[in-house]
Design a protein around this motif. Sequence first.
Motif, mmCIF file in Angstrom:
data_model
loop_
_atom_site.group_PDB
_atom_site.id
_atom_site.type_symbol
_atom_site.label_atom_id
_atom_site.label_comp_id
_atom_site.label_asym_id
_atom_site.label_seq_id
_atom_site.Cartn_x
_atom_site.Cartn_y
_atom_site.Cartn_z
ATOM 1 N N THR A 1 11.102 5.250 -9.881
ATOM 2 C CA THR A 1 12.197 5.686 -9.013
ATOM 3 C C THR A 1 11.698 6.020 -7.616
ATOM 4 O OG1 THR A 1 13.570 6.466 -10.847
ATOM 5 C CG2 THR A 1 13.962 7.455 -8.688
ATOM 6 N N THR A 2 10.568 6.714 -7.525
ATOM 7 C CA THR A 2 10.025 7.046 -6.202
ATOM 8 C C THR A 2 9.668 5.778 -5.433
ATOM 9 O OG1 THR A 2 9.130 9.114 -7.089
ATOM 10 C CG2 THR A 2 8.261 8.379 -4.978
ATOM 11 N N THR A 3 9.077 4.809 -6.121
ATOM 12 C CA THR A 3 8.759 3.531 -5.479
ATOM 13 C C THR A 3 10.018 2.882 -4.933
ATOM 14 O OG1 THR A 3 6.831 3.158 -6.897
ATOM 15 C CG2 THR A 3 7.821 1.216 -5.870
ATOM 16 N N LEU A 4 11.073 2.849 -5.749
ATOM 17 C CA LEU A 4 12.321 2.223 -5.329
ATOM 18 C C LEU A 4 12.919 2.965 -4.135
ATOM 19 C CD1 LEU A 4 13.560 -0.266 -6.689
ATOM 20 C CD2 LEU A 4 15.289 1.223 -7.680
ATOM 21 N N GLN B 1 0.202 12.449 -7.728
ATOM 22 C CA GLN B 1 0.255 11.195 -6.965
ATOM 23 C C GLN B 1 1.313 10.316 -7.615
ATOM 24 O OE1 GLN B 1 -2.053 10.496 -4.155
ATOM 25 N NE2 GLN B 1 -0.364 9.101 -3.769
ATOM 26 N N ALA B 2 2.562 10.435 -7.132
ATOM 27 C CA ALA B 2 3.684 9.750 -7.773
ATOM 28 C C ALA B 2 3.607 8.237 -7.590
ATOM 29 C CB ALA B 2 5.004 10.279 -7.222
ATOM 30 N N VAL B 3 3.175 7.804 -6.408
ATOM 31 C CA VAL B 3 3.012 6.378 -6.103
ATOM 32 C C VAL B 3 1.621 6.212 -5.495
ATOM 33 C CG1 VAL B 3 3.911 4.392 -4.818
ATOM 34 C CG2 VAL B 3 5.487 6.118 -5.722
ATOM 35 N N ASP B 4 0.830 5.313 -6.066
ATOM 36 C CA ASP B 4 -0.599 5.276 -5.752
ATOM 37 C C ASP B 4 -1.049 3.861 -5.365
ATOM 38 O OD1 ASP B 4 -3.256 5.881 -5.496
ATOM 39 O OD2 ASP B 4 -3.604 6.309 -7.615
ATOM 40 N N ASP C 1 2.443 2.258 -14.368
ATOM 41 C CA ASP C 1 2.078 3.469 -15.075
ATOM 42 C C ASP C 1 1.265 4.363 -14.138
ATOM 43 O OD1 ASP C 1 2.069 5.105 -17.418
ATOM 44 O OD2 ASP C 1 -0.013 4.536 -17.800
ATOM 45 N N ASN C 2 1.520 5.670 -14.204
ATOM 46 C CA ASN C 2 0.770 6.636 -13.393
ATOM 47 C C ASN C 2 0.720 6.263 -11.910
ATOM 48 O OD1 ASN C 2 0.151 8.347 -15.563
ATOM 49 N ND2 ASN C 2 -1.607 7.095 -16.128
ATOM 50 N N GLY C 3 1.863 5.774 -11.397
ATOM 51 C CA GLY C 3 1.964 5.492 -9.974
ATOM 52 C C GLY C 3 1.357 4.189 -9.519
ATOM 53 N N LYS C 4 0.845 3.388 -10.448
ATOM 54 C CA LYS C 4 0.191 2.131 -10.081
ATOM 55 C C LYS C 4 0.877 0.945 -10.764
ATOM 56 C CE LYS C 4 -4.520 4.104 -9.791
ATOM 57 N NZ LYS C 4 -4.884 3.756 -8.404
ATOM 58 N N GLY D 1 0.779 -1.237 0.000
ATOM 59 C CA GLY D 1 0.000 0.000 0.000
ATOM 60 C C GLY D 1 0.804 1.277 0.000
ATOM 61 N N LEU D 2 1.912 1.304 -0.748
ATOM 62 C CA LEU D 2 2.769 2.487 -0.753
ATOM 63 C C LEU D 2 2.118 3.642 -1.520
ATOM 64 C CD1 LEU D 2 6.257 0.886 -1.506
ATOM 65 C CD2 LEU D 2 5.249 1.419 0.727
ATOM 66 N N ARG D 3 2.155 4.818 -0.895
ATOM 67 C CA ARG D 3 1.656 6.027 -1.550
ATOM 68 C C ARG D 3 2.614 7.184 -1.287
ATOM 69 N NH1 ARG D 3 -3.664 5.149 -3.177
ATOM 70 N NH2 ARG D 3 -4.674 3.443 -2.020
ATOM 71 N N LYS D 4 2.788 8.025 -2.316
ATOM 72 C CA LYS D 4 3.595 9.232 -2.166
ATOM 73 C C LYS D 4 3.052 10.301 -3.101
ATOM 74 C CE LYS D 4 7.036 11.483 -0.319
ATOM 75 N NZ LYS D 4 7.141 11.685 1.136
ATOM 76 N N ARG D 5 2.771 11.465 -2.527
ATOM 77 C CA ARG D 5 2.235 12.585 -3.307
ATOM 78 C C ARG D 5 3.188 13.773 -3.232
ATOM 79 N NH1 ARG D 5 -2.571 14.642 -5.246
ATOM 80 N NH2 ARG D 5 -3.760 12.800 -4.650
ATOM 81 N N TYR D 6 3.348 14.456 -4.359
ATOM 82 C CA TYR D 6 4.084 15.707 -4.428
ATOM 83 C C TYR D 6 3.137 16.769 -4.985
ATOM 84 C CZ TYR D 6 8.131 12.648 -3.936
ATOM 85 O OH TYR D 6 9.022 11.717 -3.491
#
Length: 242
Positions: free
Chosen positions: A45-48, A19-22, A206-209, A10-15
């Motif tokens: 890259t953000t996921t990693l 929504q970079a990682v969704d 793609d698109n953070g997913k 369930g990783l999420r990261k927003r800038y």
Amino acid sequence: MTSSAITAEGLRKRYGDVQAVDGVSFEVEAGEFYGILGPNGAGKTTTLEIVEGLREPDEGTARLLGELSWPRNTALLRRIGVQLQASAFFEKLTAREQIRTFASFYDVSDERADAMLESVGLTDKADVQDDKLSGGQAQRLSIACALVHDPELVFLDEPTTGLDPQARRNLWDLLRRINSEGRTVVLTTHYMDEAETLCDRVAVMDNGKILRVGPPRELISDLGVDSLEDVFLELTGREYRE
């Protein structure tokens, strides 16, 4: 393969508005060569960086070798190796000096550092400063620095970007060898041929997913298409652009 090297849930990261990682979840088995495949801007890259413990997630957790990677877990540092997208070398050092410096952070001997330089085919470039190395040589040095302390788990972020075809193939041979020595390898790439050639399984992103995970040939077969480009088209409704 009997145990998980990585479990992300369930990783999420927003800038700002992005929504970079969704809601990314995936698992990597010990000894696996795992690819995260997607176009530029997909969130790879953000996921990693979240999984590696370099970036705090807004939500979710990542475990490496059974340990939470965030908050930054110093116990993991000796067990993982990280090659970043932008090579982080010290200025005005030769290839030998670079890898010996990285080795010193882990109390690894100069002899081991020099052997690692030899293993990536750079002994003849040992006295060359990093800014005088070719792109492929610099990438091999970066990977050698990430491996000098003999980690169990290796992260490689777009390691062949910008390399000519021959340099890419040479690097592929090195990456296969790293994996064949028993290390778990996680690779991000936007090259379809790279994912298909190297990876036991790929997560199409793609698109953070993450849209689909599986062995490349199995994904192609399951969707009744001819290539990973077609898999992406089938999953997203648009053509893949590297």
